[in-house]
Design an enzyme around this catalytic site. Structure first.
Site, PDB file in Angstrom:
ATOM      1  N   ASP A  56      52.797  -4.362   7.649  1.00 54.49           N
ATOM      2  CA  ASP A  56      52.918  -3.284   6.655  1.00 54.49           C
ATOM      3  C   ASP A  56      51.665  -2.407   6.647  1.00 54.49           C
ATOM      4  O   ASP A  56      50.564  -2.893   6.917  1.00 54.49           O
ATOM      5  CB  ASP A  56      53.146  -3.918   5.269  1.00 54.49           C
ATOM      6  CG  ASP A  56      53.719  -2.912   4.280  1.00 54.49           C
ATOM      7  OD1 ASP A  56      54.087  -1.795   4.692  1.00 54.49           O
ATOM      8  OD2 ASP A  56      53.800  -3.254   3.084  1.00 54.49           O
ATOM      9  N   ASN A  89      65.325  -0.474   5.996  1.00 55.58           N
ATOM     10  CA  ASN A  89      64.580   0.634   6.613  1.00 55.58           C
ATOM     11  C   ASN A  89      65.484   1.793   7.066  1.00 55.58           C
ATOM     12  O   ASN A  89      64.993   2.882   7.384  1.00 55.58           O
ATOM     13  CB  ASN A  89      63.725   0.151   7.793  1.00 55.58           C
ATOM     14  CG  ASN A  89      62.493  -0.630   7.382  1.00 55.58           C
ATOM     15  OD1 ASN A  89      62.015  -1.496   8.109  1.00 55.58           O
ATOM     16  ND2 ASN A  89      61.954  -0.343   6.203  1.00 55.58           N
TER      17      ASN A  89
HETATM   18  C1  FPP Z   1      55.987  -0.931   7.536  1.00 51.44           C
HETATM   19  O1  FPP Z   1      54.922  -0.044   7.291  1.00 51.44           O
HETATM   20  C2  FPP Z   1      56.227  -0.981   8.971  1.00 51.44           C
HETATM   21  C3  FPP Z   1      57.421  -0.777   9.563  1.00 51.44           C
HETATM   22  C4  FPP Z   1      58.659  -0.504   8.817  1.00 51.44           C
HETATM   23  C5  FPP Z   1      57.540  -0.751  11.028  1.00 51.44           C
HETATM   24  C6  FPP Z   1      56.729  -1.782  11.720  1.00 51.44           C
HETATM   25  C7  FPP Z   1      56.743  -1.514  13.164  1.00 51.44           C
HETATM   26  C8  FPP Z   1      55.683  -1.649  13.962  1.00 51.44           C
HETATM   27  C9  FPP Z   1      54.372  -2.129  13.508  1.00 51.44           C
HETATM   28  C10 FPP Z   1      55.777  -1.390  15.408  1.00 51.44           C
HETATM   29  C11 FPP Z   1      56.716  -2.348  16.012  1.00 51.44           C
HETATM   30  C12 FPP Z   1      56.574  -2.450  17.433  1.00 51.44           C
HETATM   31  C13 FPP Z   1      57.531  -2.883  18.256  1.00 51.44           C
HETATM   32  C14 FPP Z   1      57.180  -3.134  19.630  1.00 51.44           C
HETATM   33  C15 FPP Z   1      58.913  -3.087  17.825  1.00 51.44           C
HETATM   34  P1  FPP Z   1      55.171   1.265   6.407  1.00 51.44           P
HETATM   35  O2  FPP Z   1      55.614   2.344   7.315  1.00 51.44           O
HETATM   36  O3  FPP Z   1      56.141   0.942   5.313  1.00 51.44           O
HETATM   37  O4  FPP Z   1      53.758   1.520   5.855  1.00 51.44           O
HETATM   38  P2  FPP Z   1      53.394   2.158   4.437  1.00 51.44           P
HETATM   39  O5  FPP Z   1      53.825   1.136   3.408  1.00 51.44           O
HETATM   40  O6  FPP Z   1      51.926   2.330   4.489  1.00 51.44           O
HETATM   41  O7  FPP Z   1      54.145   3.442   4.306  1.00 51.44           O
END
Ligand code: FPP
Length: 264
Positions: free
Chosen positions: A38, A86
């Site tokens: 996250d 998501n």
């Molecule tokens: C949550 O952070 C993260 C995700 C929904 C996506 C996670 C994906 C990756 C780290 C890359 C994955 C890589 C592969 C190879 C599949 P957020 O976007 O909700 O962060 P925020 O809370 O700060 O907005």
């Protein structure tokens, strides 16, 4: 045997990290580590970058942490890459996230093969875009005979959906007459989950300072130790992982028992 020896890769770590890994390996290493990655969006915002830049940087962290987890001898690493919730995000962000497995695997598949890592996925595969499915399928096929760490992507995964599907499967078996209601117990339920073949997670890590499970492995995490960290996922590095493992090793896990007692 010779094949296994040849496949044993040399350490990819520099000296100080390697020393710390050696020390940690003298104590219990969690068999299965699950991570809620996250904070990508906040990482990008702090830099006046679009959110997707945070996801892209987060992908690089996936590579670092996979290598370190493998060095530690962790048997399974489950990464929450895309939840069933998501899909509510803007289309452009979803499209970007769905391209990441393809980019990650086309760049790092040779390295994963060399490290004897086996790529797997939990979640609803059918609803993923064709190109995402192809990338994941290709990596799973190319690594299916690897017997090292399982790198398990939770993609389009939701724990409540997984449990609902499990209930449907079990009820169907009962209706068909191949299972009695009295056969339903915790072990049976576990054996119908998508993680049936993996050890239960011993350690859950969530980055970014949020302290919740967000529909992630609700059944499987029943006895896991939790490590909630303030660091944003793109900033999470090998040292952060080692710190979480060290913290795990200092916890006193009693599994409902009392200290020093027990009949198991
Ligand atoms: C949550 O952070 C993260 C995700 C929904 C996506 C996670 C994906 C990756 C780290 C890359 C994955 C890589 C592969 C190879 C599949 P957020 O976007 O909700 O962060 P925020 O809370 O700060 O907005």
């Amino acid at each position: 045997m010779l094949d296994k020896i040849l496949r044993k890769k040399p350490s990819v770590l520099d000296g100080s990290l390697a020393e710390r890994v050696t020390e940690l390996k003298k104590r219990q290493i969690p068999a299965h580590v699950a991570i809620i990655m996250d904070g990508n969006g906040r990482w990008a915002k702090q830099r006046n970058l679009p959110r997707v830049a945070g996801h892209h940087e987060g992908m690089k962290t996936v590579r670092k942490i996979t290598r370190m987890a493998n060095e530690l001898g962790i048997q399974a690493l489950t990464l929450y890459a895309f939840s069933t919730e998501n899909w509510k995000r803007p289309k452009m962000e979803i499209d970007f996230l769905m391209k990441l497995p393809g980019e990650f695997l086309s760049t790092y598949l040779p390295e994963l093969i060399e490290q004897n890592v086996k790529v797997e996925m939990i979640g609803n595969f059918d609803k993923l875009p064709g190109h995402t499915k192809t990338a994941i399928q290709k990596a799973m096929e190319a690594t299916k005979d690897n017997d090292g760490m399982v790198l398990n992507f939770a993609m389009n995964y939701g724990s409540r959906l997984e449990i609902a599907e499990t209930v449907k499967e079990i009820v169907t078996l009962v209706q068909e007459g191949s299972l009695a209601i009295t056969d339903i117990n915790e072990t049976l339920i576990g054996s119908h989950l998508m993680t049936a073949h993996l050890p239960e997670p011993d350690l859950l890590i969530r980055t970014s300072g949020e302290v919740r499970l967000s529909n992630f492995m609700l059944w499987q995490l029943a006895y896991a130790e939790f490590s909630f960290l303030d660091v944003l996922w793109p900033d999470f590095d090998e040292v952060c992982l080692l710190n979480s493992i060290e913290e795990f090793q200092m916890r006193n896990r009693r599994f409902g028992n009392v200290e020093g007692e027990g009949n198991v």
